[in-house]
Design a protein around this motif. Structure first.
Motif, PDB file in Angstrom:
ATOM      1  N   HIS A 277      23.972  25.892  81.405  1.00  0.00           N
ATOM      2  CA  HIS A 277      25.277  25.249  81.506  1.00  0.00           C
ATOM      3  C   HIS A 277      25.144  23.983  82.345  1.00  0.00           C
ATOM      4  O   HIS A 277      24.580  24.013  83.444  1.00  0.00           O
ATOM      5  CB  HIS A 277      26.294  26.192  82.154  1.00  0.00           C
ATOM      6  N   VAL A 278      25.650  22.875  81.831  1.00  0.00           N
ATOM      7  CA  VAL A 278      25.605  21.593  82.526  1.00  0.00           C
ATOM      8  C   VAL A 278      27.050  21.149  82.748  1.00  0.00           C
ATOM      9  O   VAL A 278      27.742  20.760  81.796  1.00  0.00           O
ATOM     10  CB  VAL A 278      24.830  20.538  81.718  1.00  0.00           C
ATOM     11  N   ALA A 279      27.512  21.229  83.976  1.00  0.00           N
ATOM     12  CA  ALA A 279      28.897  20.874  84.290  1.00  0.00           C
ATOM     13  C   ALA A 279      29.068  20.731  85.800  1.00  0.00           C
ATOM     14  O   ALA A 279      28.494  21.515  86.553  1.00  0.00           O
ATOM     15  CB  ALA A 279      29.856  21.948  83.764  1.00  0.00           C
ATOM     16  N   PRO A 280      29.856  19.737  86.242  1.00  0.00           N
ATOM     17  CA  PRO A 280      30.381  18.623  85.450  1.00  0.00           C
ATOM     18  C   PRO A 280      29.290  17.580  85.218  1.00  0.00           C
ATOM     19  O   PRO A 280      28.405  17.399  86.048  1.00  0.00           O
ATOM     20  CB  PRO A 280      31.493  18.059  86.332  1.00  0.00           C
ATOM     21  N   ILE A 281      29.345  16.911  84.095  1.00  0.00           N
ATOM     22  CA  ILE A 281      28.315  15.956  83.705  1.00  0.00           C
ATOM     23  C   ILE A 281      28.556  14.619  84.387  1.00  0.00           C
ATOM     24  O   ILE A 281      29.661  14.073  84.347  1.00  0.00           O
ATOM     25  CB  ILE A 281      28.300  15.784  82.173  1.00  0.00           C
ATOM     26  N   VAL A 282      27.512  14.088  85.011  1.00  0.00           N
ATOM     27  CA  VAL A 282      27.573  12.754  85.611  1.00  0.00           C
ATOM     28  C   VAL A 282      27.303  11.689  84.547  1.00  0.00           C
ATOM     29  O   VAL A 282      28.032  10.698  84.451  1.00  0.00           O
ATOM     30  CB  VAL A 282      26.563  12.634  86.770  1.00  0.00           C
ATOM     31  N   ASP A 283      26.262  11.878  83.730  1.00  0.00           N
ATOM     32  CA  ASP A 283      25.888  10.892  82.717  1.00  0.00           C
ATOM     33  C   ASP A 283      24.959  11.567  81.714  1.00  0.00           C
ATOM     34  O   ASP A 283      23.855  11.967  82.069  1.00  0.00           O
ATOM     35  CB  ASP A 283      25.182   9.700  83.374  1.00  0.00           C
ATOM     36  N   ARG A 284      25.393  11.686  80.469  1.00  0.00           N
ATOM     37  CA  ARG A 284      24.577  12.376  79.459  1.00  0.00           C
ATOM     38  C   ARG A 284      23.646  11.431  78.721  1.00  0.00           C
ATOM     39  O   ARG A 284      22.718  11.888  78.031  1.00  0.00           O
ATOM     40  CB  ARG A 284      25.466  13.100  78.448  1.00  0.00           C
TER      41      ARG A 284
END
Length: 347
Positions: A277-284
């Motif tokens: 799980h990746v959250a919250p995303i800064v920059d994808r």
């Protein structure tokens, strides 16, 4: 144990990784604003192959960037940014002209991110296919990495990419190819993406691509729970040179919460990393390039394939916490992530 890419039949052990592609400037609306909602833009250096180059350099590899860049303040600054992270630009050709640009509006809540390309007529796109001296650029190289974006830029870019992989293959140097299909870029010049990408794939030892990429190239549809393996099998059958196929899967819960998983296929085995799980995303942006850097790092160092795919996923997940395009992830970051200690303060 994976047979390392640095074997006698594929290149010199401990040699240079050469990345070939356009170095870009990204101009982004600050925060979650719409483009030019305020007269301000944040600037980052990027480009698919440049992102991989920086990622591998940060992981301790000797890396060189082969490109054609604008001989002006913007081009010099972009190349200087690569050198700052340990990437050699000795094989960067400087020409009069303009830098390739793209504009990013970062999404929020239910509004997705949006990319506006401004790359037509760039110095790289207009360069003749023979601009890079591959005899010099590939001297002492272990691996050539490039992507389908080169070919998507126009006829010259497609010819240059094919010339690069042919030169590497003639020298017994391994080729890593990321399909990186960009429909907007291909549409601008009407290139035959399936045929051109297929020609480039035929030279690749390592392929970054999934069922949609292979469906495009092979003219087939892959559906169902076993579609990733089926697509990989079809690609292995079509491209006998290929030894590894790697891809990620992204489930988007919200714009700021994604679930990433990864696969690494060989002709006789499948290796799947547990979802993250990746959250919250800064920059994808650049997450896929970080994944490629992590996979190549694992293969170049001869890690077991079950670990190679986890390294790739760790690099991709960690990149989502770094502003900008570049894969500024260290080996320590990745190992810490895999060991479950990524949240501890390092003192």
């Amino acid at each position: 144990m994976a047979r390392p890419l640095m074997t006698a039949d594929l290149g010199k052990q401990g040699g240079t990784v050469v990345c070939f592609g356009e170095v870009l400037l990204r101009l982004g609306a600050p925060g979650r604003e719409q483009l030019l909602q305020r007269p301000h833009l944040d600037v980052f250096v990027g480009g698919a192959e440049a992102n991989v180059a920086v990622g591998l350099a940060r992981l301790g590899h000797r890396v060189a960037m082969a490109t054609v860049a604008a001989d002006n303040a913007l081009g010099h600054a972009a190349l200087g940014e690569l050198r700052r992270y340990g990437v050699s630009t000795d094989h960067a050709v400087l020409r009069p002209g303009r830098m390739g640009l793209y504009f990013l509006t970062t999404g929020a809540i239910h509004r997705p991110s949006d990319v506006l390309y401004d790359r037509a007529g760039s110095t790289f796109a207009l360069a003749e296919p023979e601009a890079v001296d591959w005899d010099t650029a590939l001297a002492g190289a272990t691996l050539l990495h490039l992507s389908g974006i080169n070919a998507a830029l126009g006829e010259n870019g497609a010819k240059a990419a094919l010339r690069a992989v042919q030169a590497a293959r003639a020298k017994g140097i391994a080729v890593s190819f990321d399909c990186n299909y960009r429909a907007k870029l291909w549409a601008e010049w009407g290139g035959d993406a399936p045929a051109i990408i297929g020609a480039l794939l035929s030279h690749a030892d390592v392929i970054f691509g999934g069922r949609r990429d292979f469906g495009l190239v092979l003219g087939r549809t892959f559906e169902g729970p076993d579609s990733p393996r089926a697509a990989a099998d079809a690609a292995f059958a079509a491209f006998p040179q290929a030894r590894w196929i790697a891809s990620t899967t992204r489930e988007q819960v919200t714009v700021d919460h994604h679930i990433l998983s990864a696969r690494l296929f060989t002709r006789d085995a499948s290796h799947i990393a547990d979802p993250v799980h990746v959250a919250p995303i800064v920059d994808r942006i650049g997450g896929g390039d970080a994944f490629a850097a992590g996979i190549l790092h694992g293969l170049l160092t001869g890690r077991p394939e079950r670990d190679v795919v986890r390294l790739g996923l760790a690099a991709a997940a960690l990149k989502h916490g770094v502003p900008g395009d570049l894969a500024l992830v260290s080996a320590g970051d990745m190992e810490g992530f895999l060991e479950g200690g990524a949240f501890d303060v390092r003192r």
